[in-house]
Design an enzyme around this catalytic site. Structure first.
Site, PDB file in Angstrom:
ATOM      1  N   LYS A  50       8.942  22.419 -14.024  1.00 32.02           N
ATOM      2  CA  LYS A  50       7.952  21.403 -13.633  1.00 32.02           C
ATOM      3  C   LYS A  50       7.761  21.387 -12.124  1.00 32.02           C
ATOM      4  CE  LYS A  50       6.378  16.726 -14.430  1.00 32.02           C
ATOM      5  NZ  LYS A  50       6.525  15.484 -15.225  1.00 32.02           N
ATOM      6  N   HIS A 108      -0.577  11.547 -27.664  1.00 28.88           N
ATOM      7  CA  HIS A 108      -1.043  10.268 -27.123  1.00 28.88           C
ATOM      8  C   HIS A 108      -1.986   9.562 -28.099  1.00 28.88           C
ATOM      9  CE1 HIS A 108      -0.175  11.205 -22.576  1.00 28.88           C
ATOM     10  NE2 HIS A 108       0.907  10.886 -23.266  1.00 28.88           N
ATOM     11  N   HIS A 161       0.329  16.739 -25.861  1.00 27.71           N
ATOM     12  CA  HIS A 161       0.083  15.350 -25.487  1.00 27.71           C
ATOM     13  C   HIS A 161      -1.302  14.845 -25.911  1.00 27.71           C
ATOM     14  CE1 HIS A 161       3.711  16.094 -23.277  1.00 27.71           C
ATOM     15  NE2 HIS A 161       3.734  14.897 -22.747  1.00 27.71           N
ATOM     16  N   ASN A 166       0.933  19.097 -20.333  1.00 27.30           N
ATOM     17  CA  ASN A 166       0.482  18.183 -21.382  1.00 27.30           C
ATOM     18  C   ASN A 166       0.422  18.848 -22.753  1.00 27.30           C
ATOM     19  OD1 ASN A 166       0.010  15.741 -19.846  1.00 27.30           O
ATOM     20  ND2 ASN A 166      -1.678  16.829 -18.879  1.00 27.30           N
ATOM     21  N   LYS A 226       3.888  11.316 -11.079  1.00 25.20           N
ATOM     22  CA  LYS A 226       2.927  10.574 -11.901  1.00 25.20           C
ATOM     23  C   LYS A 226       3.489   9.189 -12.203  1.00 25.20           C
ATOM     24  CE  LYS A 226       0.225  13.922 -14.557  1.00 25.20           C
ATOM     25  NZ  LYS A 226      -0.106  14.351 -15.940  1.00 25.20           N
ATOM     26  N   GLU A 241      10.539  17.354 -25.161  1.00 22.97           N
ATOM     27  CA  GLU A 241       9.991  17.727 -23.855  1.00 22.97           C
ATOM     28  C   GLU A 241      10.711  18.942 -23.270  1.00 22.97           C
ATOM     29  OE1 GLU A 241       7.394  16.664 -22.290  1.00 22.97           O
ATOM     30  OE2 GLU A 241       6.936  14.641 -22.976  1.00 22.97           O
ATOM     31  N   ARG A 247       0.816  -1.229   0.000  1.00 25.30           N
ATOM     32  CA  ARG A 247       0.000   0.000   0.000  1.00 25.30           C
ATOM     33  C   ARG A 247       0.843   1.269   0.000  1.00 25.30           C
ATOM     34  NH1 ARG A 247      -3.630  -2.875   3.832  1.00 25.30           N
ATOM     35  NH2 ARG A 247      -5.419  -3.586   2.607  1.00 25.30           N
ATOM     36  N   GLU A 251      -2.923  17.511 -10.564  1.00 26.57           N
ATOM     37  CA  GLU A 251      -3.449  17.955 -11.849  1.00 26.57           C
ATOM     38  C   GLU A 251      -4.924  18.342 -11.775  1.00 26.57           C
ATOM     39  OE1 GLU A 251      -3.536  16.251 -16.347  1.00 26.57           O
ATOM     40  OE2 GLU A 251      -1.690  15.896 -15.246  1.00 26.57           O
ATOM     41  N   ARG A 284      -1.376  22.227 -13.670  1.00 27.28           N
ATOM     42  CA  ARG A 284      -0.425  21.166 -14.021  1.00 27.28           C
ATOM     43  C   ARG A 284      -0.747  20.589 -15.397  1.00 27.28           C
ATOM     44  NH1 ARG A 284       2.093  16.118 -10.472  1.00 27.28           N
ATOM     45  NH2 ARG A 284       3.189  15.185 -12.230  1.00 27.28           N
ATOM     46  N   HIS A 326       7.551   8.295 -27.891  1.00 27.61           N
ATOM     47  CA  HIS A 326       6.742   9.299 -27.200  1.00 27.61           C
ATOM     48  C   HIS A 326       7.153  10.729 -27.547  1.00 27.61           C
ATOM     49  CE1 HIS A 326       4.370  11.267 -24.130  1.00 27.61           C
ATOM     50  NE2 HIS A 326       5.457  11.769 -23.592  1.00 27.61           N
TER      51      HIS A 326
END
Length: 602
Positions: free
Chosen positions: A460, A485, A481, A478, A377, A419, A355, A470, A474, A500
């Protein structure tokens, strides 16, 4: 303080005619900047601004640039929230970028010249002028304002006296000294012009001699890398401020060899489960394992297949089982040692096992160093889309060793560079301009690589500190993206066709062109973005994806799996200008379809 003229965005002032000193000084600068150094209150900004107007050069105030880079936080606020070390790190990176922007007059903060790396950079690319004011003059000037964090003491005058005494020997290293007296500013500008006119020939001759000695040394050493590598052993630290979950990002050379000591420092007594892929294991695993052995750290190693295919439920389950089999406890560490795929996978394992276990990121690609290793993330892919299963789980430490970037293929380095460009586009036009001016060095010099990684991480980190999960801005991270994506999903995550960073590059170019189509930004900015990406070999159009055969409806359908979709409405990150990204919610599908039809017809 405010910047009187934005360098590169407006024409420089016209030099004064009829003054023989002006032409001689501009020629003597030989394309270098003129940098004012000295104590707070010595007149660097006031004199520098007027001198720039006389010389016909742009004027830039480094403190104003730092405030801009810090999203409008004042310097006292930066000191109060993050401390002086954080401020100095950011100041150094800002000055480094500014010195790549061509001839200008630059006023620096009082402590900037104290940093040996900043002094070295100024020595390479500028002429330094020390405005030397005595204590009485300085106190008279600084009393007028209450924005000097270092003077917020019980005895400001004694504090200033001690600072002056400490800093004077370093200021004396400047190329030219001008006595800053309590005289009208125009008088001081004239005296500065006289000093420059008299001293620049001597400084230029010294520079030429240094260059000659340098060239001779290069000939004897037969170096196969740029000489900038020789001064590249420095480190940068970026702090991610998240209260009890705060951590540091260490950026520099030789960090992999020292990883064991750094891990031992933040997690004494912890064992490690290294998660890596076959490629990284072949190239770098022995170095990391040796470092852990030297530090006396017990470890186990789990190796997965390289590529997006490892971000799957099956691989996730296997890695979790192997971590448990190795008896890794909650207070032990999972070490993500690889690129973005390994970082996302190992981070999600760490978020899930027992956990929630602690973990360290050691990113080995440019893309993972500037993006996926920072911010917490973690996740894996689903057949419905990328990163749709995951959790926010912050690392304990990030070690970004730029030396490992030398083993990347050119294609992988380019993909990571996309990036890096993103950070300039979303909120730092100066950074984008620096990349335009010095892209060759970013690809080949560790000094510039360290700076590029640090600035990206710093940007960042500030966004993540404001919006960890996010819920707000935030999402700006993206940019490109939503498009990218979708392209990755429609190519089946086939890295032979599209990796990517390439998807992000095409996505950012699309986002810029879409913004221009909607009348949000200029076509010139959109073309400039695509031109820079293309200049390093990155794709900028959908038709450049090998074997592309999906239609506009397939692209839009893939976009609806994007994590930013709300109430069935598409969300995009769009641009008003370079450095001015914003979140555009509920974009009309008909607008997207029309744009994509045009893109596929290009």
């Amino acid at each position: 303080m405010t910047r009187t003229e934005t360098f590169g965005a407006a024409p420089a002032p016209t030099p004064c005619a009829g003054d023989e000193r002006i032409a001689a000084i501009r020629a003597g600068l030989a394309g270098r900047a003129l940098v004012f150094v000295g104590m707070m209150g010595s007149g660097k900004s006031a004199i520098g601004q007027r001198l720039a107007a006389r010389l016909g050069l742009p004027f830039v105030d480094a403190d104003a640039e730092i405030v801009t880079a810090a999203a409008g936080m004042t310097i006292p606020e930066i000191f109060a929230k993050y401390g002086e070390r954080y401020f100095r790190d950011g100041e150094r990176r800002v000055i480094m970028r500014l010195l790549n922007a061509g001839p200008m007059v630059l006023a620096t903060g009082g402590g900037a010249f104290m940093d040996p790396r900043t002094r070295e950079r100024i020595g390479e690319r500028a002429i330094s002028v020390w405005l030397d004011a005595d204590l009485k003059t300085l106190m008279k000037r600084v009393r007028r304002k209450n924005d000097r964090p270092l003077l917020h003491t019980d005895d400001p005058e004694e504090t200033l006296r001690q600072l002056l005494e400490k800093r004077r020997p370093v200021y004396e290293l400047a190329d030219i000294r001008v006595q800053s007296r309590d005289e009208p500013q125009d008088v001081m500008v004239e005296e500065t012009l006289d000093a420059l006119f008299a001293s620049l020939p001597r400084v230029a001759a010294a520079r030429a001699a240094q260059k000659k000695d340098f060239t001779k040394a290069m000939t004897h050493l037969h170096l196969d890398r740029p000489q900038t590598e020789q001064g590249a052993a420095h480190r940068e630290t970026v702090h991610v401020a998240l209260g009890g979950r705060s951590y540091d990002i260490l950026i520099g050379s030789n960090l992999l060899e020292e990883a064991g000591e750094h891990i031992k420092r933040v997690a004494p007594g912890a064992a490690c489960a290294i998660v890596t892929d076959e490629n990284v294991a072949r190239l770098h695993l022995a170095t990391l394992e040796e470092s852990l052995k030297k530090a006396g750290i017990r470890y186990t190693t789990i190796v997965v297949k390289p590529g997006e295919g490892s971000k799957s439920l099956a691989t996730f389950g296997r890695v979790c089982d192997e971590v448990l089999e190795a008896k890794i406890e909650r207070r032990d560490l999972i070490v993500a040692f690889g690129g973005g795929v390994v970082g996302d996978l190992a981070g999600y394992v760490a978020a899930s096992v027992r956990r929630g276990s602690r973990f360290v990121q050691i990113p080995t690609t440019l893309l993972s160093q500037v993006d996926s290793s920072v911010g917490g993330k973690t996740g894996i892919n689903s057949s419905f889309g990328k990163n749709l299963l995951g959790a926010f789980h912050q690392p304990l430490l990030v070690l970004a060793d730029v030396d490992v970037l030398r083993t990347l293929s050119l294609r992988e380095f380019r993909a990571g560079y996309a990036e890096v460009v993103k950070y300039g586009l979303i909120g730092d036009k100066r950074f984008f301009e620096w990349l335009e001016a010095d892209v060759e060095a970013v690809f080949h010099s560790r000094v510039e690589q360290i700076c590029a990684v640090a600035v990206s991480c710093e940007t960042k980190a500030m966004i993540v500190a404001r919006d960890e999960t996010e819920q707000g801005d935030r999402a700006l991270l993206n940019l490109g993206h939503t498009f990218g994506h979708a392209f990755e999903l429609l190519t089946g995550y086939d890295s032979e066709r599209l990796v990517h960073g390439e998807g992000v590059a095409i996505g950012m170019a699309c986002a810029a062109r879409f913004s221009a189509r909607l009348g949000l930004c200029s076509r010139e900015d959109a073309d400039r973005i695509a031109r820079h990406l293309a200049s390093v070999g990155l794709p900028t159009e959908i038709r450049q994806i090998p074997g592309w055969n999906a239609d506009v409806h397939a692209i839009v359908s893939a976009m609806y799996q994007d994590k930013k979709v709300e109430a069935g409405a598409l969300t995009f990150i769009l641009l008003r200008a370079i450095g001015e990204a914003f979140i555009a919610k509920s974009v009309e599908p008909t607008e997207v379809l029309g744009f994509l039809n045009d893109e596929l017809a290009r």
